[in-house]
Design a protein around this motif. Structure first.
Motif, PDB file in Angstrom:
ATOM      1  N   VAL B  21       0.888  -1.247  -0.132  1.00 44.06           N
ATOM      2  CA  VAL B  21      -0.009  -0.100   0.045  1.00 44.06           C
ATOM      3  C   VAL B  21       0.850   1.259   0.045  1.00 44.06           C
ATOM      4  O   VAL B  21       0.428   2.336  -0.938  1.00 44.06           O
ATOM      5  CB  VAL B  21      -0.986  -0.017   1.257  1.00 44.06           C
ATOM      6  N   SER B  23       4.041   1.480  -1.318  1.00 42.24           N
ATOM      7  CA  SER B  23       4.416   1.958  -2.494  1.00 42.24           C
ATOM      8  C   SER B  23       3.350   2.228  -3.707  1.00 42.24           C
ATOM      9  O   SER B  23       3.759   3.300  -4.499  1.00 42.24           O
ATOM     10  CB  SER B  23       5.288   0.716  -3.241  1.00 42.24           C
ATOM     11  N   ALA B  24       2.162   1.917  -3.461  1.00 38.71           N
ATOM     12  CA  ALA B  24       1.262   2.249  -4.332  1.00 38.71           C
ATOM     13  C   ALA B  24       0.875   3.858  -4.050  1.00 38.71           C
ATOM     14  O   ALA B  24       0.892   4.686  -5.149  1.00 38.71           O
ATOM     15  CB  ALA B  24      -0.087   1.516  -4.179  1.00 38.71           C
ATOM     16  N   VAL B  27       3.691   5.861  -5.317  1.00 34.38           N
ATOM     17  CA  VAL B  27       3.606   5.762  -7.045  1.00 34.38           C
ATOM     18  C   VAL B  27       2.719   6.611  -7.486  1.00 34.38           C
ATOM     19  O   VAL B  27       2.870   7.625  -8.422  1.00 34.38           O
ATOM     20  CB  VAL B  27       3.714   4.381  -7.462  1.00 34.38           C
ATOM     21  N   ILE B  28       1.627   6.696  -6.909  1.00 39.49           N
ATOM     22  CA  ILE B  28       0.373   7.605  -7.455  1.00 39.49           C
ATOM     23  C   ILE B  28       0.892   9.072  -7.124  1.00 39.49           C
ATOM     24  O   ILE B  28       0.654   9.769  -8.116  1.00 39.49           O
ATOM     25  CB  ILE B  28      -0.862   7.315  -6.574  1.00 39.49           C
ATOM     26  N   TYR B  56      -2.056   3.159 -13.419  1.00 37.72           N
ATOM     27  CA  TYR B  56      -1.164   4.197 -12.592  1.00 37.72           C
ATOM     28  C   TYR B  56      -1.530   5.634 -13.106  1.00 37.72           C
ATOM     29  O   TYR B  56      -1.958   6.652 -12.060  1.00 37.72           O
ATOM     30  CB  TYR B  56       0.232   4.002 -13.004  1.00 37.72           C
ATOM     31  N   ALA B  59      -5.035   6.161 -11.560  1.00 36.50           N
ATOM     32  CA  ALA B  59      -5.153   6.498 -10.299  1.00 36.50           C
ATOM     33  C   ALA B  59      -4.697   7.846  -9.865  1.00 36.50           C
ATOM     34  O   ALA B  59      -4.960   8.746  -9.021  1.00 36.50           O
ATOM     35  CB  ALA B  59      -4.223   5.387  -9.348  1.00 36.50           C
TER      36      ALA B  59
END
Lengths: 178, 193
Positions: B21, B23-24, B27-28, B56, B59
């Motif tokens: 979560v 890293s997500a 990245v977003i 990606y 998001a």
């Protein structure tokens, strides 16, 4: 040693799965959060809400344009199609639809509308429907989503006039009687 | 023995959850600044709002540009830095200098670190092609600063970071097809306190 390798591999594989799930779910989660915010404000689905002019106090949708008037309708097509009717001003105007994953799957602007007032029938995916008039039919890829009307404020002196036009728009479910 | 095994599984799931979560989210947040088209300080992506956007981009748009329109209708260029690549800071003065763009209507809006409009006494959040003061050469300068200016003053935030969005509605077909072809305004740092 081998046992630790398995643990690390399992952790990384699971982390990758959580990563992908989070990224994929994020747009839908934002839409759900927005609908909760709407419910907190006493707003219902399938009703068009005309927003006051955006200011620094407007903190629901990120990066709003202060040069536009917005009207928003969170739709639910699971029971009936939705009819959107809107007067079109002599300035930039657009009606756009966003699916539950936030994709902008349809937009029409003041130069493209077939009639004034604009008359659009939004139907759910793979459903039969009756068009009650000559409305332009648009199919949503998801049962839930958002309809958004934008009106450009070209001149500060025209806000009252444009607000009147904004408030003539509506969205409402169409009884199909099928 | 069973308890130890259960603890191990729980630990693996928890660590994976934090990494996955975390890293997500990272990245977003980062993806907005490294989109595919870059012109000076401005970045954008041709698939903003499109049904062809990858997970990606979708998001990222939900995070910083929810309800963005697809490029045939509107183009969105974002700037998080000046021309030198330095983050836009509220304690610095900037000049945004440019000319007309091939679109029906365009505007330049400043946002605070939370991606909302910057509070100020004048309720001045943006300039557009109609309310800008232009010079005789058909150019303009917008002054992004905490200190009031006589012309085209765009008030800066009091703290945090600033970002700018350039919107172009109903862009000319050539621009919509080649989003990097426009002469976008330059964002130059003048001084910092």
């Amino acid at each position: 040693m081998k046992r630790w390798s398995y643990r690390i591999l399992a952790t990384l594989a699971l982390a990758a799965a959580f990563h992908v799930l989070t990224v994929m779910a994020f747009p839908r989660a934002i839409m759900v959060a927005l609908s909760w915010k709407g419910k907190d404000l006493g707003q219902s689905s399938n009703v068009l809400y005309h927003q006051p002019r955006v200011t620094a106090d407007s903190r629901v949708v990120v990066r709003p344009s202060p040069d536009l008037l917005y009207s928003v309708c969170a739709y639910d097509l699971s029971k009936a199609p939705l009819r959107i009717s809107a007067s079109v001003p002599d300035t930039y105007w657009s009606l756009s639809f966003f699916a539950s994953n936030t994709d902008n799957f349809f937009v029409i602007n003041d130069r493209e509308v077939q009639a004034n007032p604009a008359d659009i029938l939004l139907v759910g995916p793979a459903v039969s429907y009756k068009n009650p008039g000559n409305a332009q039919v648009v199919t949503s890829p998801s049962s839930r989503g958002v309809a958004l009307i934008r009106i450009l404020i070209t001149d500060e002196n025209r806000i009252e006039e444009l607000t009147k036009i904004q408030r003539q728009a509506s969205c409402s479910p169409v009884d199909q009687g099928l | 023995m069973k308890a130890k095994r259960l603890f191990e599984i729980l630990a693996i799931v928890l660590i994976a959850l934090v990494i996955g979560v975390g890293s997500a989210v990272w990245v977003i947040d980062s993806f907005a600044k490294v989109q595919t088209i870059k012109d000076g300080a401005w970045t954008t992506h041709p698939l903003v709002g499109s049904v062809q956007a990858n997970m990606y981009l979708r998001a990222t748009i939900a995070r910083i540009a929810l309800f963005a329109l697809s490029r045939t209708e509107a183009l969105y260029y974002n700037a998080f830095t000046d021309e030198e690549g330095e983050p836009l800071r509220p304690e610095c003065d900037y000049i945004i200098e440019g000319g007309d763009l091939p679109a029906r209507w365009w505007s330049i809006t400043a946002y605070d670190k939370d991606h909302f409009l910057i509070p100020n006494a004048l309720n001045r959040y943006s300039y557009n092609m109609k309310n800008l003061r232009w010079d005789e050469q058909g150019r303009y300068k917008i002054y992004l600063s905490q200190t009031p200016k006589d012309l085209n003053w765009l008030p800066a935030a009091q703290q945090g970071t600033i970002s700018i969005t350039l919107r172009a509605y109903n862009p000319a077909q050539a621009l919509a097809e080649n989003m990097g072809s426009a002469e976008l305004p330059r964002i130059m740092k003048v001084r910092c306190e």
